[in-house]
Motif scaffolding. Sequence first.
Motif, PDB file in Angstrom:
ATOM      1  N   GLY A  54     -43.795 -20.497 -15.174  1.00 27.51           N
ATOM      2  CA  GLY A  54     -44.399 -19.245 -15.615  1.00 27.51           C
ATOM      3  C   GLY A  54     -43.462 -18.473 -16.522  1.00 27.51           C
ATOM      4  O   GLY A  54     -42.270 -18.791 -16.649  1.00 27.51           O
ATOM      5  N   LEU A  55     -43.983 -17.449 -17.141  1.00 26.69           N
ATOM      6  CA  LEU A  55     -43.207 -16.657 -18.091  1.00 26.69           C
ATOM      7  C   LEU A  55     -42.006 -15.981 -17.442  1.00 26.69           C
ATOM      8  O   LEU A  55     -40.916 -15.966 -18.015  1.00 26.69           O
ATOM      9  CB  LEU A  55     -44.103 -15.610 -18.772  1.00 26.69           C
ATOM     10  CG  LEU A  55     -43.411 -14.730 -19.811  1.00 26.69           C
ATOM     11  CD1 LEU A  55     -42.799 -15.575 -20.932  1.00 26.69           C
ATOM     12  CD2 LEU A  55     -44.397 -13.715 -20.373  1.00 26.69           C
ATOM     13  N   ASP A  56     -42.170 -15.429 -16.243  1.00 29.21           N
ATOM     14  CA  ASP A  56     -41.040 -14.748 -15.600  1.00 29.21           C
ATOM     15  C   ASP A  56     -39.891 -15.714 -15.324  1.00 29.21           C
ATOM     16  O   ASP A  56     -38.723 -15.382 -15.546  1.00 29.21           O
ATOM     17  CB  ASP A  56     -41.481 -14.061 -14.303  1.00 29.21           C
ATOM     18  CG  ASP A  56     -42.349 -12.831 -14.571  1.00 29.21           C
ATOM     19  OD1 ASP A  56     -42.285 -12.284 -15.694  1.00 29.21           O
ATOM     20  OD2 ASP A  56     -43.098 -12.428 -13.651  1.00 29.21           O
ATOM     21  N   GLN A  57     -40.205 -16.918 -14.833  1.00 30.48           N
ATOM     22  CA  GLN A  57     -39.161 -17.926 -14.609  1.00 30.48           C
ATOM     23  C   GLN A  57     -38.517 -18.318 -15.941  1.00 30.48           C
ATOM     24  O   GLN A  57     -37.295 -18.464 -16.030  1.00 30.48           O
ATOM     25  CB  GLN A  57     -39.749 -19.174 -13.949  1.00 30.48           C
ATOM     26  CG  GLN A  57     -40.164 -18.984 -12.511  1.00 30.48           C
ATOM     27  CD  GLN A  57     -40.926 -20.196 -12.005  1.00 30.48           C
ATOM     28  OE1 GLN A  57     -41.827 -20.705 -12.665  1.00 30.48           O
ATOM     29  NE2 GLN A  57     -40.555 -20.657 -10.817  1.00 30.48           N
ATOM     30  N   LYS A  59     -38.217 -16.560 -18.630  1.00 37.51           N
ATOM     31  CA  LYS A  59     -37.359 -15.464 -19.101  1.00 37.51           C
ATOM     32  C   LYS A  59     -36.013 -15.482 -18.387  1.00 37.51           C
ATOM     33  O   LYS A  59     -34.971 -15.250 -19.002  1.00 37.51           O
ATOM     34  CB  LYS A  59     -38.048 -14.117 -18.882  1.00 37.51           C
ATOM     35  CG  LYS A  59     -39.149 -13.824 -19.875  1.00 37.51           C
ATOM     36  CD  LYS A  59     -39.771 -12.455 -19.588  1.00 37.51           C
ATOM     37  CE  LYS A  59     -40.830 -12.096 -20.612  1.00 37.51           C
ATOM     38  NZ  LYS A  59     -41.426 -10.769 -20.334  1.00 37.51           N
ATOM     39  N   THR A  60     -36.025 -15.743 -17.076  1.00 34.71           N
ATOM     40  CA  THR A  60     -34.783 -15.805 -16.301  1.00 34.71           C
ATOM     41  C   THR A  60     -33.889 -16.931 -16.809  1.00 34.71           C
ATOM     42  O   THR A  60     -32.674 -16.746 -16.999  1.00 34.71           O
ATOM     43  CB  THR A  60     -35.099 -16.018 -14.802  1.00 34.71           C
ATOM     44  OG1 THR A  60     -35.869 -14.910 -14.334  1.00 34.71           O
ATOM     45  CG2 THR A  60     -33.835 -16.154 -13.977  1.00 34.71           C
ATOM     46  N   HIS A  89     -41.276 -19.825 -23.764  1.00 33.74           N
ATOM     47  CA  HIS A  89     -40.372 -18.756 -24.181  1.00 33.74           C
ATOM     48  C   HIS A  89     -39.335 -19.349 -25.123  1.00 33.74           C
ATOM     49  O   HIS A  89     -38.930 -20.508 -24.970  1.00 33.74           O
ATOM     50  CB  HIS A  89     -39.712 -18.140 -22.940  1.00 33.74           C
ATOM     51  CG  HIS A  89     -39.170 -16.765 -23.145  1.00 33.74           C
ATOM     52  ND1 HIS A  89     -39.828 -15.767 -23.819  1.00 33.74           N
ATOM     53  CD2 HIS A  89     -38.008 -16.204 -22.730  1.00 33.74           C
ATOM     54  CE1 HIS A  89     -39.106 -14.670 -23.818  1.00 33.74           C
ATOM     55  NE2 HIS A  89     -37.988 -14.909 -23.155  1.00 33.74           N
TER      56      HIS A  89
END
Length: 180
Positions: A54-57, A59-60, A89
């Motif tokens: 996912g996007l949050d992962q 980004k991390t 990303h």
Amino acid sequence: MPFARALALSLLICTPVLAQSPEPPKPAAPPPNAPAGGTPEKIPFGLPYGAPIGLDQAKTILAAAEAEAKKRGWPMNIAVVDTHGELVHFARLDGAQLPSIMISQRKARTAARWRRESRVFFNTYAAGSAYYGTLDPELAASPGGIPLVLDGKVIGGIGCSGGTGDQDATICKVGADALK
């Protein structure tokens, strides 16, 4: 007439003399019923695919890789893709070379789709085999692509480009380690 002489002379000079060439040795025949290249017990690089990142992962992971690249002063292009190899990303650090934008994405795509580091393909090509290149024209046979694995399943890939292969792989590893 001079043209005909020149043509005959060039053919004579440029044509190899086959009668003087030694015959290459013939390879030994494989034993009957021998598997091609050996048959391993398990599929190599057989990690299952998991749910796509996912996007949050992403980004991390990218933030960790970007921080490491900046700390070392290595201008990189960093791509994170899902299990299908589609971009989730991306970051291009200031000063990163432009051709490396697509290269970073290809490395990430290779790692995610093939479930192995892109360095594996580099090593295969370096050993003299171009077999994998016949299977996927988008394959990146260069260090700097690492599969992203969570709970024993491939959820995507990270690819870095802009430095040497080892520099690219170093930054990818930092990003991949941020997933754990």
